[in-house]
Enzyme design. Structure first.
Site, PDB file in Angstrom:
ATOM      1  N   LYS A  49       0.602  -1.316  -0.086  1.00  0.00           N
ATOM      2  CA  LYS A  49      -0.103  -0.001   0.079  1.00  0.00           C
ATOM      3  C   LYS A  49       0.844   1.618   0.558  1.00  0.00           C
ATOM      4  CE  LYS A  49      -3.777   0.659   2.719  1.00  0.00           C
ATOM      5  NZ  LYS A  49      -5.132   0.055   3.972  1.00  0.00           N
ATOM      6  N   ARG A  98     -17.577   1.990  12.577  1.00  0.00           N
ATOM      7  CA  ARG A  98     -17.873   3.365  11.782  1.00  0.00           C
ATOM      8  C   ARG A  98     -20.213   3.184  12.055  1.00  0.00           C
ATOM      9  NH1 ARG A  98     -13.246   5.181   8.903  1.00  0.00           N
ATOM     10  NH2 ARG A  98     -13.929   3.291   7.641  1.00  0.00           N
ATOM     11  N   SER A 136      -8.898   8.351   7.860  1.00  0.00           N
ATOM     12  CA  SER A 136      -7.298   8.633   7.383  1.00  0.00           C
ATOM     13  C   SER A 136      -7.860   9.000   5.468  1.00  0.00           C
ATOM     14  CB  SER A 136      -6.540   7.624   7.303  1.00  0.00           C
ATOM     15  OG  SER A 136      -6.518   6.874   8.240  1.00  0.00           O
TER      16      SER A 136
END
Ligand code: PNS
Length: 171
Positions: A49, A98, A136
């Site tokens: 990543k 979330r 993020s």
């Protein structure tokens, strides 16, 4: 210490990319620090990543944010999460949920991790509502386009984002 020499007290691991740490992550870490005797924030070293911050930078930022919390540790890890958790003798993996959209991915990971190691339990925690839309990825996008991120990330993260931006534009 236990007779075997292992540290006593239940340890939970809070794994993630943390690129960068957000106030949503901070909220979950603080909740976990109340629930478990010890919590280790485990920063994934992910070579595949493309990360904005190196693993060392992410670890340093999180250590700075939690320097006054003796039961919060910060480390980096690579390889299988359950293997890292086993080596650390952790009892639980903590993940934040979330919204419903997080559920499918988290459900798959929790069940795969359970299949790999039935000794470690995944515990889901919900952050305060005001952090439920923060990620993020969005923080990086908004900041890089000149948007305000204060209140959404710790001050040190904002400062480090500014430093990265200055380097990127050659100032
Ligand atoms: O913050 P993220 O990027 O959603 O965290 C994902 C993380 C680090 C928890 C996950 O990618 C992970 O555990 N990686 C380590 C490799 C591994 O164990 N993969 C199998 C997971 S079922």
């Amino acid at each position: 210490m236990t007779p075997s020499g292992a540290p006593s007290g239940r340890l939970a691991i809070f794994p993630g990319s943390f690129d960068p740490l957000t106030n949503g992550h901070v909220d979950i870490i603080l909740r976990s620090a109340h629930l478990f005797e010890r919590i280790t924030v485990a920063v994934l070293v992910n070579a595949e990543k493309q990360a904005l911050f190196t693993a060392d930078e992410r670890v340093a930022i999180i250590r700075e944010v939690f320097k006054e919390y003796p039961n919060v540790g910060v480390e980096s890890f690579d390889g299988l999460l359950v293997e890292y958790a086993r080596q650390r003798r952790a009892s639980a993996i903590v993940r934040g949920l979330r919204a419903v959209s997080d559920f499918e991915y988290e459900f798959q990971m929790a069940l795969m991790n359970r299949r790999l190691s039935s000794a470690i339990e995944t515990v889901f925690m919900m952050p305060a509502e005001q952090y439920t839309y923060i990620s993020s990825r969005l923080i990086k996008e908004v900041f890089s386009l000149g948007g305000r991120v204060s209140g959404l990330v710790p001050d040190i993260v904002e400062a480090r984002l500014r430093d990265k931006h200055k380097v990127a534009i050659g100032r």
